[in-house]
Design a protein around this motif. Structure first.
Motif, PDB file in Angstrom:
ATOM      1  N   ALA A  20     -10.901 -10.262  -0.134  1.00  0.00           N
ATOM      2  CA  ALA A  20      -9.242 -10.105  -0.156  1.00  0.00           C
ATOM      3  C   ALA A  20      -8.363 -10.562   0.130  1.00  0.00           C
ATOM      4  O   ALA A  20      -7.309 -10.177  -0.404  1.00  0.00           O
ATOM      5  CB  ALA A  20      -9.527  -9.779   1.852  1.00  0.00           C
ATOM      6  N   ILE A  21      -8.435 -12.541  -0.097  1.00  0.00           N
ATOM      7  CA  ILE A  21      -7.220 -12.627  -0.367  1.00  0.00           C
ATOM      8  C   ILE A  21      -6.894 -12.908  -1.936  1.00  0.00           C
ATOM      9  O   ILE A  21      -5.764 -12.704  -2.235  1.00  0.00           O
ATOM     10  CB  ILE A  21      -7.517 -14.142   0.515  1.00  0.00           C
ATOM     11  N   ARG A  22      -7.982 -13.430  -2.410  1.00  0.00           N
ATOM     12  CA  ARG A  22      -7.333 -12.717  -4.669  1.00  0.00           C
ATOM     13  C   ARG A  22      -7.232 -11.763  -4.008  1.00  0.00           C
ATOM     14  O   ARG A  22      -6.305 -11.630  -5.537  1.00  0.00           O
ATOM     15  CB  ARG A  22      -9.198 -13.427  -5.078  1.00  0.00           C
ATOM     16  N   LEU A  23      -7.602 -10.511  -3.883  1.00  0.00           N
ATOM     17  CA  LEU A  23      -7.380  -8.660  -3.679  1.00  0.00           C
ATOM     18  C   LEU A  23      -5.352  -8.845  -3.970  1.00  0.00           C
ATOM     19  O   LEU A  23      -4.633  -8.555  -4.189  1.00  0.00           O
ATOM     20  CB  LEU A  23      -7.920  -7.787  -2.939  1.00  0.00           C
ATOM     21  N   GLU A 206       2.388  -1.818  -3.812  1.00  0.00           N
ATOM     22  CA  GLU A 206       2.698  -0.398  -3.341  1.00  0.00           C
ATOM     23  C   GLU A 206       1.240   0.251  -3.522  1.00  0.00           C
ATOM     24  O   GLU A 206       0.274   1.204  -3.098  1.00  0.00           O
ATOM     25  CB  GLU A 206       3.585   0.541  -4.305  1.00  0.00           C
ATOM     26  N   GLY A 207       0.469  -0.622  -4.335  1.00  0.00           N
ATOM     27  CA  GLY A 207      -0.518  -0.478  -4.567  1.00  0.00           C
ATOM     28  C   GLY A 207      -1.964  -0.017  -3.169  1.00  0.00           C
ATOM     29  O   GLY A 207      -1.899  -1.369  -2.439  1.00  0.00           O
ATOM     30  N   SER A 208      -2.585   0.689  -4.009  1.00  0.00           N
ATOM     31  CA  SER A 208      -3.612   0.631  -2.050  1.00  0.00           C
ATOM     32  C   SER A 208      -4.637  -0.917  -1.755  1.00  0.00           C
ATOM     33  O   SER A 208      -4.745  -1.099  -0.622  1.00  0.00           O
ATOM     34  CB  SER A 208      -4.512   2.114  -1.851  1.00  0.00           C
ATOM     35  N   VAL A 209      -4.772  -1.208  -3.427  1.00  0.00           N
ATOM     36  CA  VAL A 209      -5.999  -2.408  -3.110  1.00  0.00           C
ATOM     37  C   VAL A 209      -5.161  -3.476  -2.349  1.00  0.00           C
ATOM     38  O   VAL A 209      -5.702  -3.794  -1.406  1.00  0.00           O
ATOM     39  CB  VAL A 209      -5.984  -2.818  -4.451  1.00  0.00           C
ATOM     40  N   THR A 214      -5.152  -6.670   3.335  1.00  0.00           N
ATOM     41  CA  THR A 214      -3.718  -6.758   3.888  1.00  0.00           C
ATOM     42  C   THR A 214      -4.271  -5.905   5.517  1.00  0.00           C
ATOM     43  O   THR A 214      -4.260  -6.760   6.374  1.00  0.00           O
ATOM     44  CB  THR A 214      -2.493  -6.913   3.381  1.00  0.00           C
ATOM     45  N   LEU A 215      -5.259  -5.259   4.808  1.00  0.00           N
ATOM     46  CA  LEU A 215      -5.003  -4.848   6.569  1.00  0.00           C
ATOM     47  C   LEU A 215      -6.465  -5.668   6.775  1.00  0.00           C
ATOM     48  O   LEU A 215      -6.694  -5.809   8.372  1.00  0.00           O
ATOM     49  CB  LEU A 215      -5.924  -3.121   6.090  1.00  0.00           C
ATOM     50  N   PHE A 216      -7.725  -5.644   6.217  1.00  0.00           N
ATOM     51  CA  PHE A 216      -8.370  -6.344   6.628  1.00  0.00           C
ATOM     52  C   PHE A 216      -8.444  -7.580   6.838  1.00  0.00           C
ATOM     53  O   PHE A 216      -9.134  -8.181   7.743  1.00  0.00           O
ATOM     54  CB  PHE A 216      -9.200  -6.158   5.425  1.00  0.00           C
ATOM     55  N   LEU A 217      -7.262  -8.092   6.432  1.00  0.00           N
ATOM     56  CA  LEU A 217      -6.965 -10.109   6.612  1.00  0.00           C
ATOM     57  C   LEU A 217      -6.338  -9.671   7.720  1.00  0.00           C
ATOM     58  O   LEU A 217      -6.466 -10.748   8.843  1.00  0.00           O
ATOM     59  CB  LEU A 217      -6.078 -10.705   5.415  1.00  0.00           C
ATOM     60  N   ALA A 218      -5.635  -9.065   8.495  1.00  0.00           N
ATOM     61  CA  ALA A 218      -4.438  -8.582   9.271  1.00  0.00           C
ATOM     62  C   ALA A 218      -5.792  -8.438  10.319  1.00  0.00           C
ATOM     63  O   ALA A 218      -5.539  -9.053  11.685  1.00  0.00           O
ATOM     64  CB  ALA A 218      -3.749  -7.266   9.587  1.00  0.00           C
ATOM     65  N   ILE A 219      -6.154  -7.474  10.129  1.00  0.00           N
ATOM     66  CA  ILE A 219      -7.292  -7.167  11.781  1.00  0.00           C
ATOM     67  C   ILE A 219      -9.175  -8.101  11.619  1.00  0.00           C
ATOM     68  O   ILE A 219      -8.857  -8.137  13.147  1.00  0.00           O
ATOM     69  CB  ILE A 219      -7.441  -5.694  12.151  1.00  0.00           C
ATOM     70  N   PRO A 220      -9.316  -7.220  11.005  1.00  0.00           N
ATOM     71  CA  PRO A 220     -10.683  -8.008  11.121  1.00  0.00           C
ATOM     72  C   PRO A 220     -10.456  -9.739  10.805  1.00  0.00           C
ATOM     73  O   PRO A 220     -11.231 -10.551  11.926  1.00  0.00           O
ATOM     74  CB  PRO A 220     -11.704  -7.587   9.876  1.00  0.00           C
TER      75      PRO A 220
END
Length: 296
Positions: A20-23, A206-209, A214-220
């Motif tokens: 996720a960080i790499r993306l 703007e990208g969904s990726v 970011t959503l994954f890194l923030a919550i889980p």
């Protein structure tokens, strides 16, 4: 939830955050990427607790500890580690960060006067050797600047200090969820101030990726994983909790096998086995002495 489940959840989620960080950093500046992560995490955590009316008031002294936790766990350590990653292979960075358990044992003895478990040292030796073997090819082919090495060591040290400060937060009678929410808020504020001082160009990808990562890194990756990790620290101690940093590269490479075609060599298998063996040495239960049968 059993403490073993908290430990496993931490290892699993942090192992997944590598991808996720790499993306995330492919779409924006590193400092801004970390800032967005903790702005989102703090907004969800603090806002959710406020809506549920589970956000107690803290004293100035308690907020002081939470500021320190935010600076060590949710801002400065990430900036230093990401800076190191810009001029260092991920393998060497994983090896250095896996020393967190050793840093925890050393800092705990130095600052808190706590004697680490005698199992920590052989376990960390096995674990760090295992991580080195996991990334053996990466270590042989990669180079690192002295500045990158200094950033990586400093980031790991700050992370370790954050582990110990989380124990002081507990002793200050601060609930874990509310304390983490405020600490992440202070960390996000520090990151925002840093971006302003550095003159970072403020962009909104703007990208969904990017936003999915970011959503994954923030919550889980932040709210859930740090809740579980600090729970492990409070229950088992910082020295044992730090061993999670040894195991999550094993999870990361397992995910890389599926997503990026990572090839497991003999060195990699041996490294994973050593990391798991170190975990066994650290947490295995001592044998109970056999009780003598009563005399007839």
């Amino acid at each position: 939830m059993p403490i073993g489940a908290h430990y496993a959840l931490t290892v699993l989620i942090w192992g997944l955050t590598w991808t996720a960080i790499r993306l995330q950093v492919e779409s924006t500046a590193v400092d801004l990427a970390v800032f967005y992560r903790f702005v989102l995490a703090s907004a969800v955590a603090l806002g959710g607790l406020a809506l549920l009316r589970r956000l107690p008031r803290f004293t100035a002294r308690q907020h002081g500890w939470l500021v320190l936790q935010g600076l060590t766990l949710y801002s400065i350590n990430f900036l230093l580690i990401y800076r190191a990653a810009e001029s260092m292979t991920s393998g060497l960075l994983a090896v250095i960060f896996s020393l967190a358990a050793l840093f925890n044992a050393f800092n705990g003895r130095l600052f808190l006067g706590t004697r680490p478990s005698p199992r920590v040292y052989p376990a960390v030796a096995l674990g760090v050797s295992g991580v080195a073997l996991l990334f053996w090819h990466d270590l042989r082919s990669g180079e690192a600047t002295p500045a990158a090495l200094a950033f990586a060591l400093a980031g790991t040290f700050w992370f370790s200090l954050g582990n110990l400060i989380s124990l002081k937060v507990r002793s200050a009678d601060i609930p874990l969820l509310a304390g983490n929410a405020w600490a992440m808020t202070y960390g996000a504020a520090a990151l925002g101030l840093w971006c302003l001082v550095q003159g970072v160009q403020w962009t909104l990808p703007e990208g969904s990726v990017f936003w999915g990562a970011t959503l994954f890194l923030a919550i889980p990756g932040s709210i859930i994983a740090f809740f579980s990790y600090i729970t492990v620290i409070r229950t088992l101690g910082a020295d044992k909790a730090g061993y999670a940093t040894v195991l999550f590269p094993v999870v990361a490479l397992s995910v890389s096998t599926w997503l990026e075609g990572f090839v497991w060599t003999g060195f990699a298998f041996a490294g994973a086995a050593l990391a798991i063996l170190g975990n066994y040495v650290l947490f295995r239960r001592p044998r109970r002495p056999a009780t003598a049968s009563p005399a007839a």
